[in-house]
Design an enzyme around this catalytic site. Structure first.
Site, PDB file in Angstrom:
ATOM      1  N   HIS A 186     -13.129  -4.479   8.244  1.00 30.91           N
ATOM      2  CA  HIS A 186     -12.544  -3.322   7.404  1.00 30.91           C
ATOM      3  C   HIS A 186     -13.493  -2.214   7.419  1.00 30.91           C
ATOM      4  CE1 HIS A 186      -9.673  -5.840   5.442  1.00 30.91           C
ATOM      5  NE2 HIS A 186     -10.640  -6.573   4.817  1.00 30.91           N
ATOM      6  N   GLU A 245       0.766  -1.154  -0.094  1.00 32.00           N
ATOM      7  CA  GLU A 245      -0.109  -0.207   0.117  1.00 32.00           C
ATOM      8  C   GLU A 245       0.747   1.420  -0.007  1.00 32.00           C
ATOM      9  OE1 GLU A 245      -0.717  -2.619   1.558  1.00 32.00           O
ATOM     10  OE2 GLU A 245      -2.786  -3.113   0.625  1.00 32.00           O
TER      11      GLU A 245
END
Ligand SMILES: Cc1ncc(C[n+]2csc(CCOP(=O)(O)OP(=O)(O)O)c2C)c(N)n1
Lengths: 325, 337
Positions: free
Chosen positions: B125, B58
């Site tokens: 999430h 990421e």
């Protein structure tokens, strides 16, 4: 300006770029006690970034970034103003020029004090070049300490997977502040890691300008042809401390003295002298005059008045700066 | 279109009109993105290499986008989930969002990071990490709650010269369909009054907007007239629309799904207090989760996120309070009333 080391003119320009870079660096050491000296590493950053095209994108390591900027045509007075953050700087004092010159579309700087991200930025720049089908390349350098940052490994993997037109240069000066690279790079060398990520890898003597140049030339040609990224692992040495107030308790005087004998500028200069391309006296006097010139420029920048517009604009958004500047 | 389809359509249309736009993310190719976040784009842009499947990395996904944006591309990163934003804060927020300021717009970073968040069918999430994002100057943060806003705001985000975090609520993405006018432009930084009303102002974003709307319907039956403001973007925050409303209603309820500390609710309050020079003419109440990590078990998660009933109760309570003052007592410009 030609930096083709195959021609006498190119060789002179290369020598001069190293000497000018050091002259600026040493003037900073004299006038700025926050400076991070680059003496001894010139072959890596001059050899690594010379002879690129104007549209190639560069992201030098902070140590040596000013020399790269000078070589690419920056005005030393403006560069010095950027270091001190005074009115003459092109960022108006908003940029932390003591670690890196103000960036442009083709020059990536350090946008905070955090190391490692510039490697990702160079990777993205290379992706941009690939997306636009341009024949240009990106070249980025980073220290052996920075090589341990996760984002560097992530970026190398991405670059390798996408075969990006990118050259990584590890400017291994053997210490991250006080931690030796031989300790910190667990499991081998930066080269071993890069190999594992599928990069082309070349180890060079980082104090030998011509060795760095030829490794860089091969890597750049490969990248331009779509052959993907290369890591150049250049072993060199930081002759000064990490920064000006470094007590240097982590190394011996003997070690420093041994590397001083391998000074990359002296080495290249001797070659030119032996080849009859540069007179010893000429070299000495030109060096002295460049040192004096840079010293004057840096001293003047240091004495320049501080920025007048203390906070020009309370917004950080791009559109608000367009209006303000 | 659903919100999800509207976002994909906006990206596709932008890629059609501007070939400096590319999309990079995990599993966005033949897999068509987690929760269909890139459905149909692979066929259109995959062969040209403009849809790139990224490895799990990421920081480098976003970092490379910052570099590409500085060089002249307009990258979009599909980050999957907002909780991964924490991995990208140096390149995105500390540095990427500072570039225009540091270079006085000599170099800019036009990029969009898409991230799903919130409770929803996906389970897990849920974290939006939005307070963390709001702390960094130079970032824009968008949260659409209708297909039209999703389309128009995504087009605006891609056009924007700043890094924009585009937060996509997982409970809303595949919800109600609506007509979308692709010619309609909406400016980032403008709130929308979802329901006009006179008694209590509710400020919300994401799922809280649809819950507040339902709470408002229930309250209308009790004679409480709610004005609902959807912030649509959290940075910049359209404080003047909120201020105008609360100066009229005299009562404010902030409904938030994200953490209560140093987040949207705190910032809305701070900006309001500044705007009235420390003399609010309105009361302020909050409906927020506790300051804990988001629990996973379905019942715990449901209890963590404000419900329609929680919002309705807070509005009723606010309504029962005496408003400090009504519009007649609003302090005059530059001085106390
Ligand atoms: C992310 C991050 N961690 C720590 C530091 C503090 N720091 C500044 S320079 C430095 C050493 C860097 O070593 P290297 O990359 O080898 O570069 P060198 O200083 O040797 O040129 C450290 C640890 C930093 N600037 N950024």
């Amino acid at each position: 300006m030609s930096f083709d080391h195959g021609t006498p003119e190119g060789r002179m320009n290369l020598w001069r770029a190293m000497v000018r870079g050091r002259a600026f660096d040493q003037a900073m050491c004299r006038h700025n006690n926050h400076w991070h000296e680059a003496r001894g590493e010139e072959a890596v950053f001059i050899g690594g970034f010379a002879q690129l095209e104007a549209d190639d994108i560069v992201a030098p390591h902070f140590r040596g970034a000013c020399a790269v900027s000078l070589m690419r045509g920056s005005d030393p007075a403006e560069l010095a103003a950027g270091v001190f953050g005074t009115d003459g700087s092109n960022s108006g004092g908003n940029w932390r020029g003591d670690i890196c010159p103000t960036p442009s579309e083709r020059f990536i700087g350090m946008f905070s004090g955090s190391l490692g991200t510039t490697v990702a930025y160079a990777t993205g720049a290379a992706l941009h070049l690939q997306q636009r089908h341009l024949k240009n390349v990106a070249v980025c350098a980073f220290g052996d300490g920075t090589a341990n940052a996760g984002i560097v490994a992530e970026s190398m993997n991405l670059a390798s997977m996408l075969k990006l037109p990118l050259v990584f240069i590890c400017q291994n000066n053997q210490y991250a502040t006080s931690l030796p690279a031989t300790t910190a790079i667990a499991g081998g060398t930066v080269s071993d890691r890069a190999k594992a990520l599928g990069l082309e890898v070349v180890d060079v003597d980082g104090n030998d300008l011509e060795a760095v140049i030829s490794a860089r030339a091969t890597a750049v040609a490969r990248a331009r042809e779509g052959g993907g990224p290369t890591l150049i692992h250049a072993l060199t040495y930081r002759m000064g401390g990490h920064y000006m107030n470094d007590p240097e308790t982590y190394r011996t005087r003997d070690e420093v003295a041994a590397w001083e004998k391998l000074d990359p500028i002296t080495r290249f200069e001797q070659k030119l002298i032996v080849a009859g391309e540069l007179g010893a006296d000429e070299a000495a006097s030109e060096t002295l005059s460049l040192m004096a010139e840079m010293n004057d420029i840096v001293a003047a920048a240091k004495d320049a008045p501080p920025t007048e517009n203390l906070v020009l604009n309370p917004s950080a958004y791009a559109e608000d700066w367009r209006i303000a500047s | 279109m659903t919100i999800s389809e509207a976002i994909v359509a906006a990206i596709g249309d932008a890629m059609d009109t501007d070939d400096s736009v590319y999309l990079l993310g995990q599993d966005i190719g033949i897999f068509e993105g987690p929760m269909q976040s890139t459905k149909g784009l692979w066929e259109r842009f995959g062969p040209a290499g403009r849809l790139i499947d990224a490895p799990i990395s990421e920081a480098s996904m976003v970092g490379s986008a910052v570099g590409a944006a500085m060089a002249g591309s307009r990258p979009i990163i599909d980050l999957m989930f907002a909780e991964f934003l924490a991995l990208t804060m140096t390149p995105l927020a500390l540095e990427g969002a500072s570039v225009a300021y540091r270079t006085r717009s000599g170099v800019t970073v036009p990029l969009v990071v898409r991230a799903k968040f919130g409770i929803g069918p996906h389970r897990g999430h849920a974290e939006s990490c939005i307070g963390m994002l709001m702390g960094f100057p130079g970032l824009k943060i968008v949260i659409p709650t209708s297909p039209q806003d999703a389309y128009s705001l995504m087009r605006a985000a891609i056009q924007d010269d700043n890094p924009v975090v585009f937060l996509e609520h997982m409970s809303l993405l595949h919800g109600a369909r609506a007509e979308v006018d692709t010619q309609l432009s909406i400016e980032i930084g403008t709130a929308s009054i979802r329901r006009p009303g006179n008694d209590v102002t509710v400020v919300a974003s994401g799922l809280m907007v649809s819950r507040a709307l339902r709470a408002a319907k229930a309250l209308a039956a009790e004679g409480i007239d709610v004005e609902l403001i959807d912030t649509r973007s959290m940075a910049p925050l359209d404080i003047s629309t909120i201020l105008k409303s609360v100066q009229r209603t005299g009562r404010l309820v902030i409904a938030e799904e994200s953490w209560p500390v140093a987040g949207p609710a705190s910032e809305i309050c701070a900006q309001l207090i500044r705007a009235v020079d420390g003399l609010p003419s309105f009361t302020v109440d909050f409906v927020e989760p506790p300051h804990t990590p988001v629990p996973f078990a379905a019942q715990l998660e449901a209890a963590f996120v404000p419900s329609i009933e929680n919002i309705a109760a807070a509005v009723s309570k606010a309504h029962g309070r005496n408003a400090i003052a009504r519009s007649t007592a609003v302090p005059a410009e530059g001085g106390a009333a």
